[in-house]
Scaffold this motif. Sequence first.
Motif, PDB file in Angstrom:
ATOM      1  N   ASP A 198     -49.487  14.795   5.032  1.00 20.40           N
ATOM      2  CA  ASP A 198     -49.611  15.627   3.839  1.00 20.40           C
ATOM      3  C   ASP A 198     -50.678  15.154   2.863  1.00 20.40           C
ATOM      4  OD1 ASP A 198     -47.107  17.338   4.294  1.00 20.40           O
ATOM      5  OD2 ASP A 198     -46.372  15.288   4.492  1.00 20.40           O
ATOM      6  N   HIS A 199     -50.857  13.827   2.782  1.00 16.58           N
ATOM      7  CA  HIS A 199     -51.875  13.382   1.836  1.00 16.58           C
ATOM      8  C   HIS A 199     -52.624  12.136   2.296  1.00 16.58           C
ATOM      9  CE1 HIS A 199     -48.578  10.793   0.076  1.00 16.58           C
ATOM     10  NE2 HIS A 199     -49.577   9.935   0.067  1.00 16.58           N
ATOM     11  N   LEU A 200     -53.783  11.956   1.696  1.00 21.24           N
ATOM     12  CA  LEU A 200     -54.592  10.760   1.931  1.00 21.24           C
ATOM     13  C   LEU A 200     -54.753  10.052   0.608  1.00 21.24           C
ATOM     14  CD1 LEU A 200     -57.715  11.996   3.951  1.00 21.24           C
ATOM     15  CD2 LEU A 200     -55.607  10.974   4.829  1.00 21.24           C
ATOM     16  N   LYS A 201     -54.649   8.724   0.642  1.00 21.51           N
ATOM     17  CA  LYS A 201     -54.920   7.956  -0.563  1.00 21.51           C
ATOM     18  C   LYS A 201     -56.160   7.107  -0.304  1.00 21.51           C
ATOM     19  CE  LYS A 201     -51.455   6.355  -3.375  1.00 21.51           C
ATOM     20  NZ  LYS A 201     -50.491   5.358  -3.898  1.00 21.51           N
ATOM     21  N   ILE A 202     -57.219   7.403  -1.031  1.00 14.28           N
ATOM     22  CA  ILE A 202     -58.484   6.694  -0.829  1.00 14.28           C
ATOM     23  C   ILE A 202     -58.330   5.252  -1.306  1.00 14.28           C
ATOM     24  CG2 ILE A 202     -60.968   6.665  -1.301  1.00 14.28           C
ATOM     25  CD1 ILE A 202     -60.699   9.591  -2.231  1.00 14.28           C
ATOM     26  N   ASP A 203     -58.712   4.307  -0.486  1.00 14.23           N
ATOM     27  CA  ASP A 203     -58.551   2.900  -0.838  1.00 14.23           C
ATOM     28  C   ASP A 203     -59.345   2.543  -2.087  1.00 14.23           C
ATOM     29  OD1 ASP A 203     -57.359   0.307   0.323  1.00 14.23           O
ATOM     30  OD2 ASP A 203     -59.366  -0.256  -0.365  1.00 14.23           O
ATOM     31  N   ARG A 204     -58.770   1.654  -2.867  1.00 13.54           N
ATOM     32  CA  ARG A 204     -59.405   1.330  -4.140  1.00 13.54           C
ATOM     33  C   ARG A 204     -60.741   0.613  -3.974  1.00 13.54           C
ATOM     34  NH1 ARG A 204     -55.028  -2.585  -4.826  1.00 13.54           N
ATOM     35  NH2 ARG A 204     -55.893  -4.679  -4.728  1.00 13.54           N
ATOM     36  N   ALA A 205     -60.982   0.050  -2.811  1.00 12.23           N
ATOM     37  CA  ALA A 205     -62.277  -0.595  -2.563  1.00 12.23           C
ATOM     38  C   ALA A 205     -63.434   0.401  -2.745  1.00 12.23           C
ATOM     39  CB  ALA A 205     -62.309  -1.182  -1.150  1.00 12.23           C
ATOM     40  N   PHE A 206     -63.206   1.657  -2.395  1.00  9.87           N
ATOM     41  CA  PHE A 206     -64.271   2.666  -2.521  1.00  9.87           C
ATOM     42  C   PHE A 206     -64.384   3.211  -3.941  1.00  9.87           C
ATOM     43  CE2 PHE A 206     -62.667   3.137   1.908  1.00  9.87           C
ATOM     44  CZ  PHE A 206     -63.766   2.569   2.533  1.00  9.87           C
ATOM     45  N   ILE A 207     -63.289   3.091  -4.682  1.00 12.78           N
ATOM     46  CA  ILE A 207     -63.276   3.644  -6.035  1.00 12.78           C
ATOM     47  C   ILE A 207     -63.987   2.696  -7.004  1.00 12.78           C
ATOM     48  CG2 ILE A 207     -61.777   4.488  -7.901  1.00 12.78           C
ATOM     49  CD1 ILE A 207     -61.633   6.079  -5.185  1.00 12.78           C
ATOM     50  N   LYS A 208     -63.882   1.408  -6.680  1.00 15.35           N
ATOM     51  CA  LYS A 208     -64.392   0.356  -7.549  1.00 15.35           C
ATOM     52  C   LYS A 208     -65.816   0.640  -8.052  1.00 15.35           C
ATOM     53  CE  LYS A 208     -63.954  -4.592  -7.840  1.00 15.35           C
ATOM     54  NZ  LYS A 208     -65.124  -5.456  -7.796  1.00 15.35           N
ATOM     55  N   ASN A 209     -66.703   0.977  -7.114  1.00 14.36           N
ATOM     56  CA  ASN A 209     -68.097   1.170  -7.505  1.00 14.36           C
ATOM     57  C   ASN A 209     -68.573   2.610  -7.354  1.00 14.36           C
ATOM     58  OD1 ASN A 209     -68.668  -1.665  -8.071  1.00 14.36           O
ATOM     59  ND2 ASN A 209     -68.334  -1.937  -5.877  1.00 14.36           N
ATOM     60  N   VAL A 210     -67.625   3.523  -7.429  1.00 17.25           N
ATOM     61  CA  VAL A 210     -67.976   4.912  -7.142  1.00 17.25           C
ATOM     62  C   VAL A 210     -69.016   5.467  -8.117  1.00 17.25           C
ATOM     63  CG1 VAL A 210     -66.170   6.093  -8.470  1.00 17.25           C
ATOM     64  CG2 VAL A 210     -66.974   7.077  -6.317  1.00 17.25           C
ATOM     65  N   CYS A 211     -69.051   4.928  -9.316  1.00 19.09           N
ATOM     66  CA  CYS A 211     -70.019   5.431 -10.288  1.00 19.09           C
ATOM     67  C   CYS A 211     -71.377   4.746 -10.175  1.00 19.09           C
ATOM     68  CB  CYS A 211     -69.469   5.276 -11.704  1.00 19.09           C
ATOM     69  SG  CYS A 211     -68.006   6.283 -11.973  1.00 19.09           S
ATOM     70  N   GLU A 212     -71.407   3.562  -9.562  1.00 20.38           N
ATOM     71  CA  GLU A 212     -72.670   2.816  -9.514  1.00 20.38           C
ATOM     72  C   GLU A 212     -73.384   2.902  -8.173  1.00 20.38           C
ATOM     73  OE1 GLU A 212     -69.754   1.003 -10.420  1.00 20.38           O
ATOM     74  OE2 GLU A 212     -70.046   1.505 -12.534  1.00 20.38           O
ATOM     75  N   LEU A 213     -72.613   2.901  -7.084  1.00 25.02           N
ATOM     76  CA  LEU A 213     -73.235   2.801  -5.766  1.00 25.02           C
ATOM     77  C   LEU A 213     -73.231   4.128  -5.015  1.00 25.02           C
ATOM     78  CD1 LEU A 213     -71.699  -0.604  -4.539  1.00 25.02           C
ATOM     79  CD2 LEU A 213     -73.859  -0.219  -5.761  1.00 25.02           C
ATOM     80  N   PRO A 214     -74.422   4.650  -4.704  1.00 27.33           N
ATOM     81  CA  PRO A 214     -74.514   5.928  -3.993  1.00 27.33           C
ATOM     82  C   PRO A 214     -73.780   5.910  -2.647  1.00 27.33           C
ATOM     83  CG  PRO A 214     -76.666   5.245  -4.804  1.00 27.33           C
ATOM     84  CD  PRO A 214     -75.741   4.111  -5.068  1.00 27.33           C
TER      85      PRO A 214
END
Length: 292
Positions: A198-214
């Motif tokens: 039913d759902h996916l939870k994106i790992d926080r490792a990818f969220i950490k730099n989501v605003c800085e790293l393309p």
Amino acid sequence: NAKKRPDVEFCFYSAQMNQKLQDRMRLEFDLWMALDRDEFFLEYQPIVDARSGRIAAVEALVRWMSPEKGRVMPDAFIPMAEETGIIIPLGGWVLNTACLKLRQWQEAGCRPLRMSVNISGRQFVRGDLCRTVEEVVEQSGVDPALLELELTETCLIKNVDETIAKLCRLKGLNVSIGIDDFGTGYSSLQYLKNFPIDHLKIDRAFIKNVCELPDERAIVDAIIGIAKAMELHVIAEGVESREQAEYLAQRGCDELQGYYYHRPLSEERLLEVLREERMREEAGSVWTGGAG
Ligand code: C2E
Ligand code: MG
Ligand code: MG
Ligand code: MG
């Protein structure tokens, strides 16, 4: 004396190994005792709706109040609990406690929230999870539609046919199933298609730099895209800043979880936060988030 050196080294290593073994045996013993003495407890981290900022669910996170070590976090004992099989009774305790609490809160007038519970690999593979869930739901009287189980990718890919059968049985109980820490394991797109998830939870490792790293942004965008295409609910964990929250909401992430909104809370604190939220809503103000 060169001739004696190997013995010395042997003794040295063996003493060290003994210590390690002893520490492990001690921990195992302590964990069984902890279960017996009721030293585990839960904290609850809110998961908010990305658009409204309203609390949609909470995730139950286990902690151990050790008489000697004080408060112990799960990373320090879950692996050992898995290895020794303690995770089966411990995981059962977590499920049961989380459901009982949810039911209690509702009886006390709290609006319906979803409850997420982490399920470890061994618990999924070895224990009779389906039976446990069935019993817990029945005994707690909780609406199974409010219960969601978080599994990790690694525990799902071991025996695919058996996994699908198990997941289907769980779905038959009307609970929902999500993949935790998505993107860090064996993210096969094939199983996303075949597994009743039913759902996916994106790992926080990818969220950490989501605003800085393309690159990270590309991964997050791709996961959200896949989730949308497969009509899966998508949640981001580890949201720590307003920028991250705004980016993820704008990309269509459904729900957000992280320190920016709330840390894992004690039961008392959670109920307080829910009361505050209700008062704010009744006062008609719109809440846009902020560290809690
Ligand atoms: P998880 O399921 O991925 O849970 C999220 C972890 O990230 C939690 O750590 C939470 O406190 C932390 N976290 C939440 N928001 C943020 C944030 O904004 N920034 C950062 N840096 N961290 C954040 P916690 O409570 O230490 O739990 C660690 C892991 O232990 C969990 O990861 C889960 O895999 C496992 N765990 C916790 N409770 C249970 C349980 O009852 N059963 C099982 N099998 N595993 C559990
Ligand atoms: Mg989790
Ligand atoms: Mg996670
Ligand atoms: Mg994690």
